[in-house]
Design an enzyme around this catalytic site. Structure first.
Site, PDB file in Angstrom:
ATOM      1  N   HIS A  10       0.667  -1.143  -0.668  1.00 50.89           N
ATOM      2  CA  HIS A  10      -0.201   0.344   0.078  1.00 50.89           C
ATOM      3  C   HIS A  10       0.569   1.351  -0.037  1.00 50.89           C
ATOM      4  O   HIS A  10       1.718   1.665   0.776  1.00 50.89           O
ATOM      5  CB  HIS A  10      -0.633  -0.244   1.709  1.00 50.89           C
ATOM      6  CG  HIS A  10      -0.470  -0.028   2.360  1.00 50.89           C
ATOM      7  ND1 HIS A  10       0.260   1.041   3.190  1.00 50.89           N
ATOM      8  CD2 HIS A  10      -0.266  -0.820   3.412  1.00 50.89           C
ATOM      9  CE1 HIS A  10       1.163   0.999   3.820  1.00 50.89           C
ATOM     10  NE2 HIS A  10       0.865  -0.145   4.334  1.00 50.89           N
ATOM     11  N   GLU A  88      -1.759  -7.210   7.228  1.00 52.64           N
ATOM     12  CA  GLU A  88      -0.317  -6.235   7.951  1.00 52.64           C
ATOM     13  C   GLU A  88      -0.054  -7.758   9.830  1.00 52.64           C
ATOM     14  O   GLU A  88      -1.122  -8.120   9.554  1.00 52.64           O
ATOM     15  CB  GLU A  88       0.008  -5.197   8.203  1.00 52.64           C
ATOM     16  CG  GLU A  88       0.871  -5.180   8.917  1.00 52.64           C
ATOM     17  CD  GLU A  88       2.278  -5.044   8.239  1.00 52.64           C
ATOM     18  OE1 GLU A  88       2.317  -6.704   7.790  1.00 52.64           O
ATOM     19  OE2 GLU A  88       2.844  -3.720   7.929  1.00 52.64           O
TER      20      GLU A  88
END
Length: 249
Positions: A10, A88
């Site tokens: 990202h 994550e």
């Protein structure tokens, strides 16, 4: 036949900018992060990539990066699968803490171990903590015991691999070109698996935000080649900046 897979971290998030441990906290992209998403889309467009399917996590910094990149690619229509397994790594009790301040308190070497070692997790988040994922409705259908209070890269890999085998790998074997937009550590886990990187070598791997990493795979999904799109020196500098986040000021 060559199979193509792109891994994209990202764009810069607000907590990347603030140098804070983020983990499963759902933070926004910065303006720079949104620009990185568009730039990633342009790099993939210039490469002539035409995707068949995309995957991302259930965290908006990855979702919005994917949306920005697909818009630039003029491939907004692509089917997108979202999975918590691409989230994550959970940073436990470190989530929300300033990385430099944590390094000053505990030492840079300890923070490097927490951030980049293979099998040593940070201190766990208590299940009663409001920030624990068991209190987040997006995970309400999951087994409470499957939701982590902390993770090492090793346990992140254990979480990610079922999604690779069940969702991504079959699409690649069917000849589809696949884009995975996720996070630094879920992508490090996939990188380790694909390239058979040792537990020691993975300590030094840093994945920069917003730069597509293109893998070319054979019929058995063995890696033929991989490279960052765009300027290799820019990718190197961006990876070095990621490494420096865990150092005391």
């Amino acid at each position: 036949m060559t199979r193509k897979l792109v891994l994209l971290r990202h764009g810069q998030s607000q907590w990347n900018l603030d140098n804070r441990f983020t983990g499963w906290v759902d933070v926004e992209l910065t303006d720079q992060g949104r620009q990185e998403a568009v730039a990633a889309g342009k790099l993939m467009k210039d490469e002539g990539l035409q995707f068949d399917v995309a995957h991302t996590s259930v965290l908006k910094r990855a979702i919005h990066t994917l949306q920005g990149a697909l818009k630039e690619l003029d491939q907004d229509w692509l089917p997108v699968s979202k999975s918590w397994r691409l989230n994550e790594r959970h940073y436990g009790g470190l989530q929300g803490l300033d990385k430099a301040e944590t390094a000053a308190k505990h030492g840079e070497e300890q923070v490097k171990i927490w951030r980049r070692s293979y099998d040593i997790p940070p201190p766990a988040m208590d299940v009663d903590d409001p920030g624990h994922p068991c209190h987040d409705r997006r995970y309400a259908t999951l087994d409470r015991n499957a939701l982590p209070g902390t993770e090492s890269l090793a346990t992140t890999l254990v979480r990610v691999l079922p999604y690779w085998h069940d969702a991504i790998a079959p699409q690649l074997k069917a000849g589809q070109t696949v884009l995975v937009t996720a996070h630094g550590n879920s992508l490090r886990a996939l990188y380790k698996y694909l390239n058979d990187v040792s537990n020691e070598q993975i300590l030094e791997l840093n994945i920069p935000t917003g730069i597509p990493l293109l893998f070319e795979l054979d019929d058995n999904l063995q890696v033929r080649s991989f490279r960052y799109l765009g300027d290799p020196e820019a990718a190197k500098r961006a990876a070095e900046a990621v490494a420096n986040q865990g150092k005391a000021k």
